[in-house]
Structures are given as structure tokens and as C-alpha cells.
Design an enzyme around this catalytic site. Structure first.
Site, PDB file in Angstrom:
ATOM      1  N   LYS A  81      77.093  75.370  39.023  1.00  0.00           N
ATOM      2  CA  LYS A  81      75.618  75.381  39.398  1.00  0.00           C
ATOM      3  C   LYS A  81      74.934  76.824  39.245  1.00  0.00           C
ATOM      4  CE  LYS A  81      72.064  73.474  42.445  1.00  0.00           C
ATOM      5  NZ  LYS A  81      71.829  72.445  43.610  1.00  0.00           N
ATOM      6  N   GLY A  97      68.472  74.119  40.768  1.00  0.00           N
ATOM      7  CA  GLY A  97      69.169  74.559  39.563  1.00  0.00           C
ATOM      8  C   GLY A  97      69.677  73.653  38.803  1.00  0.00           C
ATOM      9  N   ASP A 122      69.443  65.226  52.937  1.00  0.00           N
ATOM     10  CA  ASP A 122      68.895  64.286  51.270  1.00  0.00           C
ATOM     11  C   ASP A 122      69.484  63.234  50.993  1.00  0.00           C
ATOM     12  OD1 ASP A 122      66.970  64.043  49.519  1.00  0.00           O
ATOM     13  OD2 ASP A 122      67.220  65.867  48.523  1.00  0.00           O
ATOM     14  N   VAL A 148      73.095  71.853  36.935  1.00  0.00           N
ATOM     15  CA  VAL A 148      74.595  71.865  36.918  1.00  0.00           C
ATOM     16  C   VAL A 148      75.334  71.497  35.669  1.00  0.00           C
ATOM     17  CG1 VAL A 148      76.540  70.564  38.224  1.00  0.00           C
ATOM     18  CG2 VAL A 148      74.382  70.912  39.304  1.00  0.00           C
ATOM     19  N   LEU A 158      75.242  68.532  33.146  1.00  0.00           N
ATOM     20  CA  LEU A 158      75.335  67.363  33.891  1.00  0.00           C
ATOM     21  C   LEU A 158      74.075  66.936  34.750  1.00  0.00           C
ATOM     22  CD1 LEU A 158      78.773  68.325  35.910  1.00  0.00           C
ATOM     23  CD2 LEU A 158      78.596  66.478  34.072  1.00  0.00           C
ATOM     24  N   GLY A 159      73.442  67.902  35.054  1.00  0.00           N
ATOM     25  CA  GLY A 159      72.129  67.424  35.467  1.00  0.00           C
ATOM     26  C   GLY A 159      71.250  68.362  36.146  1.00  0.00           C
ATOM     27  N   GLY A 164      68.100  69.753  39.465  1.00  0.00           N
ATOM     28  CA  GLY A 164      67.685  69.532  40.275  1.00  0.00           C
ATOM     29  C   GLY A 164      66.790  70.614  40.940  1.00  0.00           C
ATOM     30  N   ALA A 165      66.047  70.358  42.049  1.00  0.00           N
ATOM     31  CA  ALA A 165      64.853  71.419  42.572  1.00  0.00           C
ATOM     32  C   ALA A 165      65.477  72.838  42.439  1.00  0.00           C
ATOM     33  CB  ALA A 165      64.547  70.978  43.897  1.00  0.00           C
TER      34      ALA A 165
END
Lengths: 245, 332
Positions: free
Chosen positions: B57, B42, B148, B44, B36-37, B39-40
């Protein structure tokens, strides 16, 4: 646990050392003395040599800290992130040592079931927020760094903004290397925050040599002296020094 | 102490579609569907659990995963209807040579924040921001700050359309220092405040979120001091013009709470749609539908007003005639 102090040395450089002792060895010494060494390698357009990158990573690794290679314009966020992450990591290390003592060798936080791990992490977070922090910042000012210094200046003010929001106290000192007469040169002595660093880097001579090892050595001497001075009037300290960090 | 990972060469845990993983502690099985995506902290994945689709995640670094789980657990205790994704499970995935901590949460389906507003029309920006402020107010009430706040961490869920947040990585207890932030949305970056977790920190980000709607590519700070530069940008965009005052107050930390900002937003949206009732005929089916509804509403109100004026006139004339008649009777 009583309030204590975390000590970090933050090295900002753009290349390889080319004079004096091996910085990796000196970083290992720093770690033994309870000072975490973090290194940020600043590049412009992938201009940093493979050798330079390897050295940056090796210094941080043997100094028990974190390394990161960044473009100059991403510096601000990186500097504060590395500093915070290294704090958490140091505390995490101490907590792991305690766990090993209670549960036996070879056990650490990751060996606990997730629920217990969560409770410990609360403690780690809490300590990261409340412990005092001393950051000795060492900036490479050899010739190639000249155009990156404005970015360094901005990143350090930004670091100060970030750390000021913590509950614990912060102290910073800013030194550059190589110095005019000695290995490192004082730019700003211990201060709780950088309000403005305008002009801080003005009076520096930029030279071709990069004596990273001797610079860390000298920085350690300053940190050690300060610890001694403070140690006499504060006997109860968070024992990171003996923790073999 | 083992040096776990220097950031520059962080090992990622790559999972593949149809890969099955079973947790080391709780033994729940999950089947990976797709990424799904990332980030910094981990990556997902969408995964299939015993009880349906979930978001999973996974990371290399147990510290950040554990921190996030702590936050999620905290909210699952106090949760009313969803402040964020619900928390389901936390565990470790063991491979031959490594341990990857992971956690499992509700899979929220929806559209990305900025494209949603871009495709459906400017009026949605105000509506979604009002919704968001309400959620933020509830979060602040229980002593937490989002940290954030940015479009990537928001999603517009379907039926009814509702803004929801996805990532709890930046959530920080009130009074501490913000755990994670993104420069564009960070008041510290613009030199307009500290990084202490307090409601004002999030409200600053809400102002920036609106600016991001008008400047999808974002921009960096230049030499001029923060607020002048930002307000200059606001004035250049028609989308932001009605909200100029709210955005400015958000920057200056003038609002006592998210609720105060929400009230002002609401007032503006209500006034604004009245002013624009005549110039509403744009393309796009969804937009046309909403506009038509709004238009019909405006027409009705106008008609109603007309009818009421008529009634008053009749009554006035009636009274006048009555008085005349009474006078005439007395005159007799």
C-alpha cells in the site's frame, strides 16, 4: 505537554468573494495568529466556477488548513473529515517544528526512519484525541446558498456527533455572512455541541454580495477576544499561537 | 509548515506492472504485479517480494500510512491466527521529486464478501457473520474496535472458507473516537449513537452489513427517525426476516459483547435450517452440494428418531408382558 486548544475557522461557501479585502490575505493573517482556516466549497452540479474553486483552495492553503469541493449531499462526511484531518495536520506541524529544533533545520517527520515516525505518530494521534478544540463556523448565506442550507445544517449536527466522541472538549460557534448590519451575524454562540440546528438558518436575509474577506476578518476578531478572555485564567497553553502555524 | 495536500487535488502515486521499487531505508526490492484497489488513504498493489507475493500500500500522505502501520504492528505483536493481514515491512519510495511512504503486508486471496453470498446462497450470510463476530470478539478483547466495517473491507478466503478483514484504516483504540467510517454502516449517521470506539459500534455495523446483503445498492436515510426506517427495510426482505431480532438488538446496542450476538445468530441459524428442510432444491452446483449434505443429515436424524421410537415401544411392550408374567407366577 500540557493540555491545550486547537483553533479552527471553518468556512462553508459556494462561490467567489466579490466585496472587501482579499480573503486569502486574511486567511494568512489567521494562520499567523494560530487559527487554522479550512474551506469547504459546496457545489450542486459542477456549477462552481474555476475561479471559485481556485479561491477556496487558496484560502485554505494560506490559512494552513484543508480545502475540499463537494456536492451538497456528501457534505456531512466531508465536514467531519476535513475538521479532523486539519487537526492532525496542525499537530503534525507542531511536532515537525519540534523535530527541526532538535535535529536541525530542514528536518521533519518524513526524514526520520519509519520506526521513529511511528512513535511520533502515536503522540500526534493521542494529542488529536485529547486536545481541546474550538471551531468557529462561518456559513456563506448569499442567495445561491439558500437551497444548500438544510444540508449544511445536517452536516454541522453530524460534525458535533463526531467530535463529541473525542476525549478532549469541543466548542462551536456558528455565524453567517453577510449579516444584516455587520459583516457577520451570530446564529449560535459558543456551545459544546449542536443538538439541533432546526431553525438556525431561518431568520437570514440572503443577499447577492459575498464579502468573504471581511467576514473572516470579523470572525478572527471574535476568536481573538475569546482567546484574550481565556488567556488570563489559563496561563499554560499548548503554544500553537507562537508555533507560526 | 508545508501544506502537504489539500484533499481535492491529492497527488496519487501511480505504479505500473513490472515496475521495481526499492525502499529507501530497508532496501527490500519489490516488483509490482497489478493494482488491487484504492481507497481514501492510498492505492494497494499486488507485488512480488523476495519471499513471495505481497500486498503493497502506497500513498502520498505519510500520516495515514504511519497510523496504519502502527495498528498493524500492534497486532503483529499480539497475533494468534490472523486477525487481519500480517505486517511485513514499511519504507519510503523515493522518486526524483517526491517521497511516497508505503507498507507491505500479507496478500490475502479470496472472494468479495457480497458476491460470495449472492452466488452461493443465503445460508452463507449467517455463517460468515457468525465467523466475523468471533473475530470481532477477539479484537474487542484486546481493546480495539474495527471502526470501518463494510463488505469492501472483508474477504472470504478459501479452504476452509473463512472471512478475513483487509483494511485496518478504521481500527481505533477502545474509548477514542472512530478514525474512519462509512455512513451507511455508521450509527452516528442514522442518529442511533455516538462515534465512540466501543464494541457496540462494530455490532451496529454488523447489523448494517446484513442489511447490505439484502440491499446491495444500499440506501440513504429519509425523514423518518433511524430505527423505524431501518427496521421497515428489514421486514421487506425475506433474507433478513429470520434475523430481525438480532439486527434490532445490534441497532439498539443491547449486546454486551460480540459473543452474545454470535450466540443468538447461531441459535437462529440452527432453528432456521430445520424449518426449511423441505424446501431446499435450488439451482447452483455449490448450493446443491451443501443442500444435499444438509438434506442427508436431516433424513438421518429423522430415521434415527424413528428407530429410537421403535426401541421404546418394544421395551414398553416387553415390560408389560414381564409384569403380566410375574403376576401370573404370583397367582399360581
Amino acid at each position: 505537554m500540557s493540555k491545550g486548544t486547537l483553533r479552527q475557522l471553518l468556512l462553508l461557501t459556494d462561490g467567489c468573494s466579490n466585496s472587501g479585502e482579499d480573503p486569502v490575505a486574511i486567511a494568512a493573517l489567521a494562520k499567523e495568529e494560530g487559527v487554522t482556516v479550512n474551506v469547504i466549497g459546496i457545489v450542486n452540479d459542477g456549477e462552481m466556477s474555476e475561479h471559485g474553486i481556485t479561491e477556496v483552495e487558496a484560502i485554505a492553503k494560506s490559512g494552513g488548513g484543508i480545502s475540499q469541493i463537494v456536492y451538497a449531499r456528501q457534505l456531512s462526511q466531508t465536514v467531519q473529515m476535513v475538521t479532523r484531518k486539519a487537526m492532525t495536520q496542525t499537530i503534525h506541524g507542531v511536532v515537525n517544528r519540534e523535530i527541526a529544533q532538535i535535529l536541525g533545520e530542514e528536518k521533519e517527520m518524513e526524514d526520520l526512519e519509519p520506526e521513529k515516525r511511528g512513535q511520533l505518530m502515536e503522540v500526534v494521534d493521542e494529542l488529536g484525541e485529547t486536545l481541546d478544540l474550538e471551531v468557529f463556523i462561518l456559513v456563506d448565506t448569499s442567495a445561491s446558498m439558500k437551497n444548500k442550507l438544510p444540508m449544511v445544517q445536517e452536516a454541522l449536527v453530524d460534525l458535533s456527533v463526531s467530535l463529541r466522541s473525542r476525549t478532549g472538549n469541543n466548542e462551536f460557534a456558528l455565524y453567517s455572512f453577510p449579516g444584516k448590519r455587520s459583516d457577520i451575524e451570530k446564529l449560535i454562540s459558543w456551545t459544546p455541541h449542536f443538538d439541533s440546528l432546526a431553525g438556525a438558518f431561518k431568520k437570514m436575509s440572503t443577499s447577492g454580495v459575498t464579502p468573504t474577506g471581511p467576514a473572516i476578518q470579523e470572525a478572527l476578531r471574535f476568536i481573538r477576544n475569546r482567546m484574550k478572555k481565556r488567556g488570563t485564567d489559563e496561563d499554560e497553553r499548548f503554544d500553537l499561537e507562537e508555533a507560526g502555524m | 509548515m508545508k501544506m502537504r495536500d489539500s484533499i481535492s487535488k491529492k497527488q496519487e502515486c501511480k505504479l505500473f506492472p513490472n515496475q521495481r521499487i526499492i525502499g529507501r531505508w530497508h532496501r527490500h526490492p519489490y516488483r509490482i504485479v497489478r493494482e488491487l484497489g484504492y481507497g481514501a488513504t492510498g492505492t494497494v498493489y499486488l507485488a512480488e517480494s523476495e519471499s513471495g507475493p505481497v500486498a503493497l500500500k502506497i500513498a502520498r500522505d505519510s500520516m495515514s500510512i504511519t497510523s496504519e502501520v502502527n495498528v498493524m504492528r500492534h497486532f503483529s505483536k499480539v497475533q494468534g491466527p490472523s486477525l487481519g493481514p500480517c505486517f511485513y515491512d514499511v519504507d519510503d519510495y523515493l522518486t526524483k521529486d517526491a517521497v511516497f511512504p508505503f507498507y507491505v503486508m500479507e496478500y490475502i486471496q479470496g472472494e468479495s464478501f457480497l458476491p460470495f453470498i449472492r452466488d452461493r446462497g443465503a445460508e452463507w450470510m449467517g455463517v460468515l457473520v457468525v465467523q466475523l463476530l468471533n473475530e470481532l470478539y477477539r479484537l474487542h478483547q484486546i481493546g480495539w474496535v474495527f471502526g470501518d466495517l463494510k463488505p469492501e473491507n472483508l474477504l472470504v478466503a478459501d479452504s476452509p472458507y473463512r472471512v478475513r478483514w483487509l483494511d485496518v484504516g478504521g481500527m481505533t483504540r477502545h474509548g477514542r473516537s472512530i478514525k474512519e467510517y462509512t455512513e451507511f454502516f455508521d450509527r452516528g449517521y442514522w442518529g442511533l449513537g455516538s462515534r465512540k470506539a466501543e464494541p457496540g459500534y462494530d455490532l451496529f455495523s454488523v447489523s448494517m452489513l446484513m442489511i447490505n446483503c439484502a440491499y446491495p445498492a444500499r440506501f440513504e436515510k429519509n425523514g423518518t427517525p433511524g430505527i423505524g426506517h431501518l427496521m421497515g427495510k428489514v421486514r421487506q426482505k425475506q433474507l433478513l426476516a429470520p434475523y430481525e431480532a438480532v439486527i434490532l438488538n445490534g441497532f439498539q446496542g443491547k449486546y454486551q459483547s460480540a459473543l452474545a450476538m454470535r450466540t443468538e445468530m447461531l441459535n437462529i441459524i440452527q432453528d432456521n435450517s430445520f424449518n426449511r428442510k423441505n424446501k431446499m432444491n435450488r439451482a447452483g452446483s455449490a448450493k446443491v452440494a451443501t443442500n444435499r449434505r444438509a438434506y442427508r443429515k436431516n433424513v438421518t436424524t429423522a430415521k434415527e428418531k424413528h428407530r429410537w421410537t421403535g426401541v421404546y415401544e418394544t421395551m414398553l411392550i416387553g415390560t408389560f408382558l414381564l409384569i403380566l408374567y410375574i403376576l401370573y407366577l404370583f397367582g399360581q
